[in-house]
Design a protein around this motif. Structure first.
Motif, PDB file in Angstrom:
ATOM      1  N   PRO A   1       0.798  -1.235   0.000  1.00 22.56           N
ATOM      2  CA  PRO A   1       0.000   0.000   0.000  1.00 22.56           C
ATOM      3  C   PRO A   1       0.828   1.281   0.000  1.00 22.56           C
ATOM      4  O   PRO A   1       0.383   2.302  -0.505  1.00 22.56           O
ATOM      5  CB  PRO A   1      -0.843  -0.099   1.276  1.00 22.56           C
ATOM      6  CG  PRO A   1      -0.349  -1.272   2.021  1.00 22.56           C
ATOM      7  CD  PRO A   1       0.560  -2.052   1.157  1.00 22.56           C
ATOM      8  N   ASP A   2       2.041   1.246   0.556  1.00 18.09           N
ATOM      9  CA  ASP A   2       2.854   2.459   0.583  1.00 18.09           C
ATOM     10  C   ASP A   2       3.795   2.571  -0.619  1.00 18.09           C
ATOM     11  O   ASP A   2       4.651   3.448  -0.666  1.00 18.09           O
ATOM     12  CB  ASP A   2       3.656   2.530   1.882  1.00 18.09           C
ATOM     13  CG  ASP A   2       4.562   1.327   2.073  1.00 18.09           C
ATOM     14  OD1 ASP A   2       4.300   0.284   1.436  1.00 18.09           O
ATOM     15  OD2 ASP A   2       5.529   1.429   2.847  1.00 18.09           O
ATOM     16  N   ALA A   3       3.627   1.714  -1.600  1.00 21.60           N
ATOM     17  CA  ALA A   3       4.516   1.722  -2.764  1.00 21.60           C
ATOM     18  C   ALA A   3       4.379   3.009  -3.579  1.00 21.60           C
ATOM     19  O   ALA A   3       5.378   3.526  -4.090  1.00 21.60           O
ATOM     20  CB  ALA A   3       4.238   0.515  -3.654  1.00 21.60           C
ATOM     21  N   GLU A   4       3.176   3.521  -3.684  1.00 23.91           N
ATOM     22  CA  GLU A   4       2.975   4.736  -4.484  1.00 23.91           C
ATOM     23  C   GLU A   4       3.757   5.910  -3.897  1.00 23.91           C
ATOM     24  O   GLU A   4       4.439   6.642  -4.615  1.00 23.91           O
ATOM     25  CB  GLU A   4       1.485   5.069  -4.580  1.00 23.91           C
ATOM     26  CG  GLU A   4       1.175   6.178  -5.557  1.00 23.91           C
ATOM     27  CD  GLU A   4      -0.323   6.369  -5.755  1.00 23.91           C
ATOM     28  OE1 GLU A   4      -0.675   7.257  -6.542  1.00 23.91           O
ATOM     29  OE2 GLU A   4      -1.122   5.648  -5.150  1.00 23.91           O
ATOM     30  N   GLY A   5       3.677   6.071  -2.600  1.00 28.26           N
ATOM     31  CA  GLY A   5       4.432   7.134  -1.940  1.00 28.26           C
ATOM     32  C   GLY A   5       5.925   6.935  -2.076  1.00 28.26           C
ATOM     33  O   GLY A   5       6.679   7.891  -2.294  1.00 28.26           O
ATOM     34  N   PHE A   6       6.373   5.683  -1.962  1.00 28.36           N
ATOM     35  CA  PHE A   6       7.796   5.373  -2.114  1.00 28.36           C
ATOM     36  C   PHE A   6       8.294   5.772  -3.498  1.00 28.36           C
ATOM     37  O   PHE A   6       9.338   6.402  -3.631  1.00 28.36           O
ATOM     38  CB  PHE A   6       8.021   3.879  -1.868  1.00 28.36           C
ATOM     39  CG  PHE A   6       9.406   3.418  -2.195  1.00 28.36           C
ATOM     40  CD1 PHE A   6      10.460   3.691  -1.340  1.00 28.36           C
ATOM     41  CD2 PHE A   6       9.659   2.724  -3.373  1.00 28.36           C
ATOM     42  CE1 PHE A   6      11.749   3.271  -1.641  1.00 28.36           C
ATOM     43  CE2 PHE A   6      10.938   2.306  -3.687  1.00 28.36           C
ATOM     44  CZ  PHE A   6      11.990   2.582  -2.820  1.00 28.36           C
ATOM     45  N   PHE A   7       7.526   5.398  -4.527  1.00 23.51           N
ATOM     46  CA  PHE A   7       7.957   5.723  -5.891  1.00 23.51           C
ATOM     47  C   PHE A   7       7.897   7.224  -6.161  1.00 23.51           C
ATOM     48  O   PHE A   7       8.735   7.761  -6.890  1.00 23.51           O
ATOM     49  CB  PHE A   7       7.142   4.946  -6.918  1.00 23.51           C
ATOM     50  CG  PHE A   7       7.544   3.504  -7.022  1.00 23.51           C
ATOM     51  CD1 PHE A   7       8.827   3.147  -7.384  1.00 23.51           C
ATOM     52  CD2 PHE A   7       6.633   2.500  -6.740  1.00 23.51           C
ATOM     53  CE1 PHE A   7       9.216   1.824  -7.467  1.00 23.51           C
ATOM     54  CE2 PHE A   7       7.009   1.166  -6.818  1.00 23.51           C
ATOM     55  CZ  PHE A   7       8.298   0.827  -7.176  1.00 23.51           C
ATOM     56  N   LYS A   8       6.927   7.916  -5.573  1.00 31.29           N
ATOM     57  CA  LYS A   8       6.882   9.375  -5.738  1.00 31.29           C
ATOM     58  C   LYS A   8       8.108  10.019  -5.105  1.00 31.29           C
ATOM     59  O   LYS A   8       8.724  10.916  -5.687  1.00 31.29           O
ATOM     60  CB  LYS A   8       5.600   9.933  -5.122  1.00 31.29           C
ATOM     61  CG  LYS A   8       4.386   9.726  -5.972  1.00 31.29           C
ATOM     62  CD  LYS A   8       3.163  10.370  -5.353  1.00 31.29           C
ATOM     63  CE  LYS A   8       1.950  10.127  -6.223  1.00 31.29           C
ATOM     64  NZ  LYS A   8       0.732  10.692  -5.633  1.00 31.29           N
ATOM     65  N   ASP A   9       8.458   9.572  -3.879  1.00 32.39           N
ATOM     66  CA  ASP A   9       9.656  10.112  -3.217  1.00 32.39           C
ATOM     67  C   ASP A   9      10.911   9.815  -4.027  1.00 32.39           C
ATOM     68  O   ASP A   9      11.784  10.660  -4.182  1.00 32.39           O
ATOM     69  CB  ASP A   9       9.800   9.527  -1.814  1.00 32.39           C
ATOM     70  CG  ASP A   9       8.726  10.020  -0.856  1.00 32.39           C
ATOM     71  OD1 ASP A   9       8.067  11.042  -1.182  1.00 32.39           O
ATOM     72  OD2 ASP A   9       8.547   9.386   0.199  1.00 32.39           O
ATOM     73  N   LEU A  10      10.999   8.594  -4.524  1.00 36.64           N
ATOM     74  CA  LEU A  10      12.159   8.201  -5.321  1.00 36.64           C
ATOM     75  C   LEU A  10      12.273   9.048  -6.580  1.00 36.64           C
ATOM     76  O   LEU A  10      13.354   9.514  -6.946  1.00 36.64           O
ATOM     77  CB  LEU A  10      12.054   6.717  -5.675  1.00 36.64           C
ATOM     78  CG  LEU A  10      13.248   6.081  -6.353  1.00 36.64           C
ATOM     79  CD1 LEU A  10      14.455   6.094  -5.405  1.00 36.64           C
ATOM     80  CD2 LEU A  10      12.924   4.659  -6.772  1.00 36.64           C
TER      81      LEU A  10
END
Length: 110
Positions: free
Chosen positions: A75-84
């Motif tokens: 579920p937190d993958a979207e935020g991770f990829f945005k930060d990356l």
């Protein structure tokens, strides 16, 4: 370039194989073989054309299902990829490290 006996023998064997194949394909069995090959080639061509027509739909479905699966399992993958992405783009905050590190510019070659 010189032609030696090895090259000449290779040419003669190749020509003999061509003549033998031509003679075989003139027989009834050879004609059946050619018809089978033509049928299989046409079927393969039709299958390939169908796959090309279905490819955009397949990749759209793959993208949708992949995104759903990723969001469901991580579920937190979207935020991770945005930060990356922001880190690579260079829009991250500069107050995080406190030191300003700049890369040196090489001297031009004159």
């Amino acid at each position: 370039m010189s032609i030696n006996a090895k090259h000449l023998a290779t040419f003669i064997l190749g020509a003999a194989a061509g003549v033998a194949a031509h003679k075989y394909l003139q027989t009834e069995e050879g004609e059946k073989l050619l018809e089978d090959l033509k049928t299989k080639a046409n079927n393969l061509k039709a299958e390939a054309e169908g796959a090309i027509d279905k490819a955009p739909e397949y990749f759209e479905e793959l993208k949708t299902k992949g995104a759903e699966t990723l969001k469901g399992n991580f579920p937190d993958a979207e935020g991770f990829f945005k930060d990356l992405f922001e880190k690579f783009k260079g829009t991250k905050g500069s107050a995080s490290s406190g030191t300003d590190v700049t890369t040196p510019t090489p001297d031009p070659i004159s």
